[in-house]
Design a protein around this motif. Structure first.
Motif, PDB file in Angstrom:
ATOM      1  N   ALA A  17       0.830  -1.208   0.000  1.00 51.77           N
ATOM      2  CA  ALA A  17       0.000   0.000   0.000  1.00 51.77           C
ATOM      3  C   ALA A  17       0.857   1.247   0.000  1.00 51.77           C
ATOM      4  N   VAL A  18       2.083   1.108   0.515  1.00 53.40           N
ATOM      5  CA  VAL A  18       2.917   2.298   0.635  1.00 53.40           C
ATOM      6  C   VAL A  18       3.329   2.821  -0.746  1.00 53.40           C
ATOM      7  N   GLU A  19       3.222   1.973  -1.749  1.00 55.88           N
ATOM      8  CA  GLU A  19       3.590   2.416  -3.097  1.00 55.88           C
ATOM      9  C   GLU A  19       2.446   3.168  -3.785  1.00 55.88           C
ATOM     10  N   LEU A  20       1.274   3.140  -3.194  1.00 53.55           N
ATOM     11  CA  LEU A  20       0.137   3.778  -3.876  1.00 53.55           C
ATOM     12  C   LEU A  20       0.176   5.304  -3.836  1.00 53.55           C
ATOM     13  N   PRO A  21       0.496   5.916  -2.696  1.00 48.64           N
ATOM     14  CA  PRO A  21       0.545   7.389  -2.712  1.00 48.64           C
ATOM     15  C   PRO A  21       1.426   7.970  -3.813  1.00 48.64           C
ATOM     16  N   PRO A  22       2.661   7.483  -4.014  1.00 42.53           N
ATOM     17  CA  PRO A  22       3.425   8.060  -5.126  1.00 42.53           C
ATOM     18  C   PRO A  22       2.777   7.845  -6.493  1.00 42.53           C
ATOM     19  N   SER A  23       2.087   6.736  -6.656  1.00 48.74           N
ATOM     20  CA  SER A  23       1.483   6.550  -7.980  1.00 48.74           C
ATOM     21  C   SER A  23       0.229   7.404  -8.156  1.00 48.74           C
ATOM     22  N   MET A  24      -0.318   7.932  -7.049  1.00 48.94           N
ATOM     23  CA  MET A  24      -1.490   8.806  -7.175  1.00 48.94           C
ATOM     24  C   MET A  24      -1.096  10.258  -7.337  1.00 48.94           C
ATOM     25  N   THR A  25      -0.014  10.665  -6.662  1.00 45.29           N
ATOM     26  CA  THR A  25       0.285  12.104  -6.589  1.00 45.29           C
ATOM     27  C   THR A  25       1.170  12.541  -7.751  1.00 45.29           C
ATOM     28  N   SER A  26       1.757  13.727  -7.611  1.00 50.45           N
ATOM     29  CA  SER A  26       2.353  14.405  -8.771  1.00 50.45           C
ATOM     30  C   SER A  26       3.353  13.562  -9.551  1.00 50.45           C
ATOM     31  N   ALA A  27       4.079  12.703  -8.888  1.00 53.48           N
ATOM     32  CA  ALA A  27       5.149  12.006  -9.589  1.00 53.48           C
ATOM     33  C   ALA A  27       4.620  11.137 -10.724  1.00 53.48           C
ATOM     34  N   TYR A  28       3.599  10.337 -10.453  1.00 52.14           N
ATOM     35  CA  TYR A  28       3.113   9.429 -11.503  1.00 52.14           C
ATOM     36  C   TYR A  28       1.680   9.742 -11.927  1.00 52.14           C
ATOM     37  N   ASP A  29       0.925  10.403 -11.090  1.00 53.44           N
ATOM     38  CA  ASP A  29      -0.386  10.955 -11.443  1.00 53.44           C
ATOM     39  C   ASP A  29      -1.342   9.949 -12.089  1.00 53.44           C
ATOM     40  N   MET A  30      -1.918   9.143 -11.238  1.00 57.04           N
ATOM     41  CA  MET A  30      -2.874   8.135 -11.707  1.00 57.04           C
ATOM     42  C   MET A  30      -4.097   8.774 -12.367  1.00 57.04           C
ATOM     43  N   GLU A  31      -4.424  10.018 -11.962  1.00 53.41           N
ATOM     44  CA  GLU A  31      -5.671  10.618 -12.420  1.00 53.41           C
ATOM     45  C   GLU A  31      -5.666  10.869 -13.920  1.00 53.41           C
ATOM     46  N   ARG A  32      -4.484  10.959 -14.520  1.00 55.48           N
ATOM     47  CA  ARG A  32      -4.492  11.217 -15.967  1.00 55.48           C
ATOM     48  C   ARG A  32      -5.034  10.030 -16.730  1.00 55.48           C
ATOM     49  N   LEU A  33      -5.043   8.854 -16.109  1.00 59.77           N
ATOM     50  CA  LEU A  33      -5.686   7.696 -16.756  1.00 59.77           C
ATOM     51  C   LEU A  33      -7.167   7.643 -16.413  1.00 59.77           C
ATOM     52  N   GLY A  34      -7.646   8.627 -15.677  1.00 59.02           N
ATOM     53  CA  GLY A  34      -9.045   8.628 -15.266  1.00 59.02           C
ATOM     54  C   GLY A  34      -9.290   7.774 -14.054  1.00 59.02           C
ATOM     55  N   MET A  35      -8.216   7.472 -13.315  1.00 59.30           N
ATOM     56  CA  MET A  35      -8.401   6.615 -12.147  1.00 59.30           C
ATOM     57  C   MET A  35      -8.372   7.455 -10.885  1.00 59.30           C
ATOM     58  N   GLY A  36      -8.965   6.918  -9.868  1.00 62.44           N
ATOM     59  CA  GLY A  36      -8.929   7.646  -8.609  1.00 62.44           C
ATOM     60  C   GLY A  36      -9.435   6.779  -7.498  1.00 62.44           C
ATOM     61  N   PRO A  37      -9.100   7.123  -6.263  1.00 61.53           N
ATOM     62  CA  PRO A  37      -9.574   6.331  -5.127  1.00 61.53           C
ATOM     63  C   PRO A  37     -11.032   6.636  -4.811  1.00 61.53           C
ATOM     64  N   MET A  38     -11.738   5.655  -4.342  1.00 62.88           N
ATOM     65  CA  MET A  38     -13.152   5.832  -3.963  1.00 62.88           C
ATOM     66  C   MET A  38     -13.346   5.347  -2.539  1.00 62.88           C
ATOM     67  N   ALA A  39     -14.425   5.788  -1.956  1.00 66.55           N
ATOM     68  CA  ALA A  39     -14.589   5.528  -0.529  1.00 66.55           C
ATOM     69  C   ALA A  39     -15.215   4.170  -0.237  1.00 66.55           C
ATOM     70  N   THR A  40     -16.149   3.736  -1.064  1.00 62.69           N
ATOM     71  CA  THR A  40     -16.871   2.514  -0.697  1.00 62.69           C
ATOM     72  C   THR A  40     -16.892   1.524  -1.852  1.00 62.69           C
ATOM     73  N   PRO A  41     -17.110   0.247  -1.552  1.00 59.50           N
ATOM     74  CA  PRO A  41     -17.127  -0.762  -2.616  1.00 59.50           C
ATOM     75  C   PRO A  41     -18.260  -0.550  -3.605  1.00 59.50           C
ATOM     76  N   ARG A  42     -19.362   0.068  -3.164  1.00 62.62           N
ATOM     77  CA  ARG A  42     -20.476   0.272  -4.084  1.00 62.62           C
ATOM     78  C   ARG A  42     -20.066   1.143  -5.263  1.00 62.62           C
ATOM     79  N   GLN A  43     -19.186   2.114  -5.009  1.00 62.37           N
ATOM     80  CA  GLN A  43     -18.825   3.061  -6.051  1.00 62.37           C
ATOM     81  C   GLN A  43     -17.670   2.571  -6.910  1.00 62.37           C
ATOM     82  N   ALA A  44     -16.903   1.610  -6.396  1.00 65.50           N
ATOM     83  CA  ALA A  44     -15.628   1.302  -7.034  1.00 65.50           C
ATOM     84  C   ALA A  44     -15.771   0.268  -8.142  1.00 65.50           C
TER      85      ALA A  44
END
Lengths: 301, 192, 607
Positions: free
Chosen positions: B44-71
């Motif tokens: 899990a510790v590798e996920l923050p860098p892949s989400m934030t500025s360095a690798y920016d997951m959001e450019r692929l349209g991905m993002g974290p969600m709060a609950t399983p219903r939404q994910a």
């Protein structure tokens, strides 16, 4: 009449497309602000259509009924919204109070549906949303009271024309304190940080939305976009002198929404009681001061 | 030149129409993948860098969600003890279809460094189907993003069918789950 | 029957018959009561709208009647609420201790109401008011507690006494007991005195701040079918006296030039605003559903006072319409809660949950009632609130504005609480066997639902009738056409709003229906961060719903109660002193005091 209704539906659809695109652009802007690449500008559309294509779950009829009522109420509200001076579906009927209270039908529908899911987080989120509403609505309505008292008309078109008639004297400039209160209240309405308490994904698992997935969530996203359109347009029409043509409207709309979003992206989140305390302290005092100055003393720039 | 001969329009069958719609839906689905992070282990510790500025997951349209219903994606990051497995299955069954599973690190593949532990399961796909594995201990952000792109490719090629597999072979999965976990009577929220 | 006198006599007679019938069979007596009230309602509706009631008096001594639009408007609303509630009687009465007299007292109080609104004589008015108070006082303790009746009676009597003194002052000045001549003859200081006394009476009956303490106690503890009457009907008596004081007397005090409003009226408006704010805050905090609705009645009473203290046609129209809308909404809400209470035996929200799955129609009734109560279109409450807002904005009343806006947004909060905690949420195990209310109880529910929507979509006809009242009071009415209402700063077309709402919902429904069908899951299969929760109570969020908000004014919330407790303590001490002086066991002391007082009185007479 049928033509008017069709125009109204067109406005609601336009509002949806406009707000969704601008929200997408804003995601990119915020991305750049955080030194990221950011998503595509049409990412919001993809998200919504993806949600609509999924197979969702339901918790019984009230869960679905509430969602339909929410989206229906918001679409109905948007159908009354004027875009420019003379482009609106129902002339003379764009009364300010319709927007404030008809939008509440949508909110009530969403709240009902969320509570109907039986999830405690949803109820907590609804509680927070309503409390936030109690906080921002009173200062905002006091400022609007001042505006309607000055113009003598509660129709949005008339308020726009009043501002344009007196040499583009926007109420943001004529009533500077009130304009500021209006903008803070707009931040509350849009649920931007620091007033984002009722979504709070890390705290209460996205609040009212906790049990939604698939088409219900997609419909709530559409509802959210259209209600943002209504709120930002209200601000543009009330404080920024409305618009004489559609491009002016687009520019003003974009500036207001982006500003709100930029302020949001550098802020933390208030606790819910801090939101109430905040709104009943400075914005309310400012709104009352502005109203007293403008109505009783008649000092309007 | 237009032919004067009348040709009957080929009517699409219902299945074909459904398939066409499904392909349209696949475009939206692969470009907007929302994650539910099940952060059980060290990956899990590798996920923050892949989400934030360095690798920016959001450019692929991905993002974290709060609950399983939404994910859309259940991201299993790291080893799974038996207790967390039970909750993982509960969460997985709450997600709305179509849903995908990504196993992060070597633990979900073969147990990794915990392969001989009595409390940890070794192969995740015995219990729930997995679409993409990202190997490594831990995998670095590049490989994680690579895994996401692989998932998108396989959605495009219609090979990401794990959720169908779970539906079709439900009995087999249930049996495996039962063998590993046993049946448990729940007394209250703190005791099993 | 077109004669008011005969209707009143009919009600008294029907009351006696109902008493005898109820004695033998509760159900039969209650059915008879329904028909008796229905007969009165039909005759009133049949003749009253055209002002065709026969007001001659042949039998009753010393009583005279006249016909006014104002009186009729109140009478028809209240009789309607009585009619709706009487449908509930067959299912509730058998539990009560003195069930025989219930229907008798119920019909007698209705006779009192007819008399009070049709009389043109102050003494008659006072007599009929007392009739209402005394009959209802014996109805209230049949519910949960006797204290409620004491509290209700105490405040009502305080109001009545104030009114009586006002009546005597009027008589002293004008030499007549006639309401309209008497009030017209008042001027100067006398007018102010009578104004204040009548306002006290109005506040006491309406349960407005600062005389609001009895309202939640009486509403919360009254028998379930009587709470809707209290809130929807009887409280409106206060509004009637308020109209007499604020509009008919309207003493010539100083003028606030900024708002163009007499000081007396402005003070009442401010008190009304405080009533709105206090009612809202207390309702948000309340856990008992009936008490919550009682506090909401207090806040709506504040709206009515604010409307009547702004002296122009549009505000009056708002006030009168609000009386109707609130009567319908609060009757609907109270009756829904009563139906739930009958099925479950409690009105405490923290003990209830998920009633919607068993009582969907009751839920819908409550939903529509609260939408109207919160002033959301397309229901009646929106029209009245819109009119009141217009008047407030035009006068530029900022502080009253804060209160009315606060009350209107706050009402979303408190009306949502029973919805979420009582009807929605998890379906609690102990109520799995509950059934929907029986058909006879659903009839008024459906009628009220329909009327709540009707008042919100087609207010034209009703507003035209209200215009008659406004003209009768000496002001200009508002411009109303079939579909549109012309306010001072805008036009409203409620039918259009209703239509557009239907169109919007239609579009939303289309989007919903063309998409893939959802999978039905259990209520307990919900996101719990993957914890296994097996008990519904743990997933039901009902206790302290608005805890963060309540915390902000927790300490200040009971100072009014403390004040009245202290006041009661002082009164009790005074009583002890009196008892010590006059009621001592020593007879000679008592005789001495009696003689002394008689001498004192005679001496005053001689002088």
């Amino acid at each position: 009449m049928i033509l008017n209704i069709l125009i109204g539906i067109g406005i609601a659809f336009f509002g949806f497309v406009l707000q969704t695109s601008i929200a997408g652009i804003n995601r990119k802007i915020v991305g750049r602000l955080q030194k990221r690449h950011g998503p595509r500008w049409y990412q919001e559309f993809i998200d919504i259509f993806k949600l609509l294509s999924k197979r969702s779950i339901t918790h019984g009829w009230i869960f679905d009924f509430g969602v339909i009522m929410a989206l229906g109420g918001i679409i109905a509200t948007a159908m009354f919204m004027p875009l420019t001076n003379n482009f609106l579906a129902f002339e003379n009927f764009d009364n300010f109070f319709i927007f404030v209270y008809l939008i509440a039908v949508g909110m009530l529908g969403m709240a009902m549906s969320a509570s109907g899911s039986g999830n405690p987080w949803a109820s907590i989120g609804v509680m927070r949303a309503l409390t936030t509403m109690l906080a921002y609505e009173v200062p905002f309505l006091i400022v609007v009271l001042t505006i309607i008292n000055l113009t003598g008309n509660s129709s949005l078109t008339e308020i726009m024309l009043y501002q344009q008639a007196s040499g583009n004297n926007w109420f943001l400039i004529a009533l500077p304190i009130g304009g500021l209160v209006g903008f803070i209240a707009l931040m509350g309405m849009l649920g931007k940080k620091p007033f984002e308490t009722y979504v709070a994904p890390a705290e209460i698992a996205s609040g009212p939305m906790v049990e939604y997935g698939g088409k219900q969530l997609g419909m709530l996203f559409i509802m959210n976009e259209i209600s943002a359109f209504i709120e930002v347009s209200l601000f543009v029409h009330l404080f920024l002198g409305g618009a004489t043509n559609i491009f002016e409207f687009l520019i003003k709309y974009f500036v207001v929404y982006t500003l709100a979003n930029l302020i949001s992206s550098v802020n933390g989140r208030f606790k819910i009681d801090q939101v109430v305390k905040f709104f009943y302290k400075w914005p309310l005092i400012m709104a009352v001061t502005q109203a007293v100055i403008a109505i009783y003393f008649g000092w309007v720039i | 030149m237009l032919s004067t001969k009348y040709t009957e329009k080929t009517k699409l069958t219902k299945d074909e129409i459904d398939r066409k719609w499904w392909e349209v839906g696949d475009y939206f689905r692969r470009n907007s993948l929302w994650l539910l992070m099940y952060c059980t282990g060290c990956c899990a510790v590798e996920l923050p860098p892949s989400m934030t500025s360095a690798y920016d997951m959001e450019r692929l349209g991905m993002g974290p969600m709060a609950t399983p219903r939404q994910a859309d994606i259940l991201l299993v990051s790291g080893y799974l003890s038996l207790k967390t497995l039970r909750r993982l299955i509960y969460t997985y069954e709450q997600m709305s279809e179509p849903k995908y599973v990504i196993g992060l690190g070597s633990c979900p593949i073969n147990g990794g460094i915990y392969h001989d532990s009595h409390a940890v399961i070794n192969q995740l796909d015995q219990y729930i189907p997995v679409d993409v594995y990202v190997a490594g201990c831990m995998p670095n952000p590049e490989s994680i993003l690579n895994g996401f792109v692989d998932l998108m490719e396989s959605i495009k090629n219609k090979t990401a069918n794990s959720w169908k597999k779970y539906r079709d072979n439900n009995e087999w999965y249930k049996q495996n789950q039962k063998d590993a976990l046993g049946e448990v009577i729940i007394h209250d929220e703190f005791h099993e | 029957m077109a004669s008011v006198e005969l209707l009143i006599l009919f009600l008294v007679g029907a009351g006696v018959i109902a008493y005898i019938l109820t004695r033998f069979n509760t159900f039969l007596g209650s059915i008879f009561t329904i028909f008796a009230v229905m007969f009165v309602f039909v005759s009133l509706a049949g003749y009253g709208f055209g002002m065709n009631m026969d007001t001659t008096v042949n039998i009753l001594p010393g009583i005279s009647f006249t016909e006014t639009y104002l009186g009729f408007y109140f009478a028809i609303i209240i009789v309607f609420v009585y009619l709706m509630v009487s449908f509930f009687h067959p299912y509730y009465l058998s539990e009560y201790k003195y069930k025989n007299s219930y229907n008798l007292l119920f019909l007698l109080s209705l006779a009192g109401i007819l008399g009070a609104f049709y009389t043109d004589n102050f003494l008659n008015l006072f007599f009929f008011f007392e009739l209402i108070i005394w009959t209802t006082m014996f109805l209230i303790p049949q519910g949960k507690s006797k204290e409620a009746a004491v509290s209700y009676f105490g405040f009502s009597i305080a109001g009545s006494v104030a009114m009586l003194i006002g009546i005597f002052i009027t008589y002293n000045v004008s030499g007549t007991f006639s309401i309209y001549q008497g009030l017209a003859a008042l001027s100067g200081t006398n007018a102010i005195f009578v104004f204040v006394l009548f306002i006290i009476a109005a506040f006491a009956k309406l349960g407005s701040f600062p005389l609001h303490i009895w309202l939640p106690i009486a509403h919360g503890n009254a028998p379930h079918p009587f709470s809707p009457v209290l809130s929807g009907a009887l409280v409106k008596l206060g509004a009637f006296i308020g109209v007499l004081a604020l509009i008919r007397i309207a003493p010539a005090t100083g003028l606030f030039t900024a708002m163009d409003l007499p000081i007396g009226q402005y003070v009442v408006a401010i008190l009304g605003s405080m009533s709105i704010v206090f009612g809202t805050l207390m309702a948000i905090k309340e856990d008992d559903a009936k008490k919550l609705l009682a506090y909401s009645s207090m806040s709506h009473g504040g709206y009515i006072l604010v409307a009547f203290s702004i002296l122009n046609g549009i505000a009056f129209a708002g006030g009168f319409y609000h009386i109707l809308a609130h009567a319908l909404a609060s009757a609907g809400a109270f009756m829904a809660i009563a139906a739930v209470a009958r099925a479950t035996g409690t009105t405490k929200m923290k003990e209830l949950g998920g009633m919607i799955h068993k009582m969907p129609i009751t839920y819908l009734a409550y939903l529509i009632a609260i939408i109207s109560m919160a002033g959301i279109p397309p229901m009646g409450g929106f029209i009245s609130k819109w009119l009141i807002f217009q008047a407030v904005i035009d006068k530029g009343m900022i502080f009253v504005g804060i209160a009315v806006f606060f009350g209107s947004v706050g009402s979303f909060l408190y009306v949502f609480r029973p919805l979420a905690a009582l009807f929605l949420g998890q379906e609690l195990t102990e109520y799995k066997k509950v059934k929907e209310a029986p058909l006879l109880m659903l009839i008024p529910t459906f009628i009220l639902m329909g009327l709540n929507v009707y008042t919100g979509v087609f207010p034209g006809g009703i507003l035209k009738f209200i215009n008659n009242i406004i003209v009768e009071l000496g002001y200009t009415g508002i411009e109303v056409s079939t579909y549109e209402i012309n306010g001072t700063n805008g036009i409203l077309n409620p039918a259009l709003i209703g239509l557009i709402f239907a169109v919007g919902s239609g579009i939303a429904f289309l989007i919903f229906i063309v998409l893939k069908k959802s999978r039905k899951v259990e209520l307990m299969d919900t996101y719990t961060a993957a914890n296994f929760v097996h008990d519904e109570h743990l997933l039901h969020y009902a206790v302290d719903f608005y805890a963060p908000l309540e915390r902000l004014y927790e300490k200040q919330s009971n100072w009014m109660t403390k004040f009245y407790t202290a006041l009661a303590e002082k009164v009790r001490e005074l009583g002890k002193l009196g008892k010590y002086l006059f009621m001592s066991k020593n007879i000679s002391t008592t005789v001495f005091w009696i003689v002394a007082i008689i001498i004192f009185l005679l001496w005053g007479e001689v002088l």
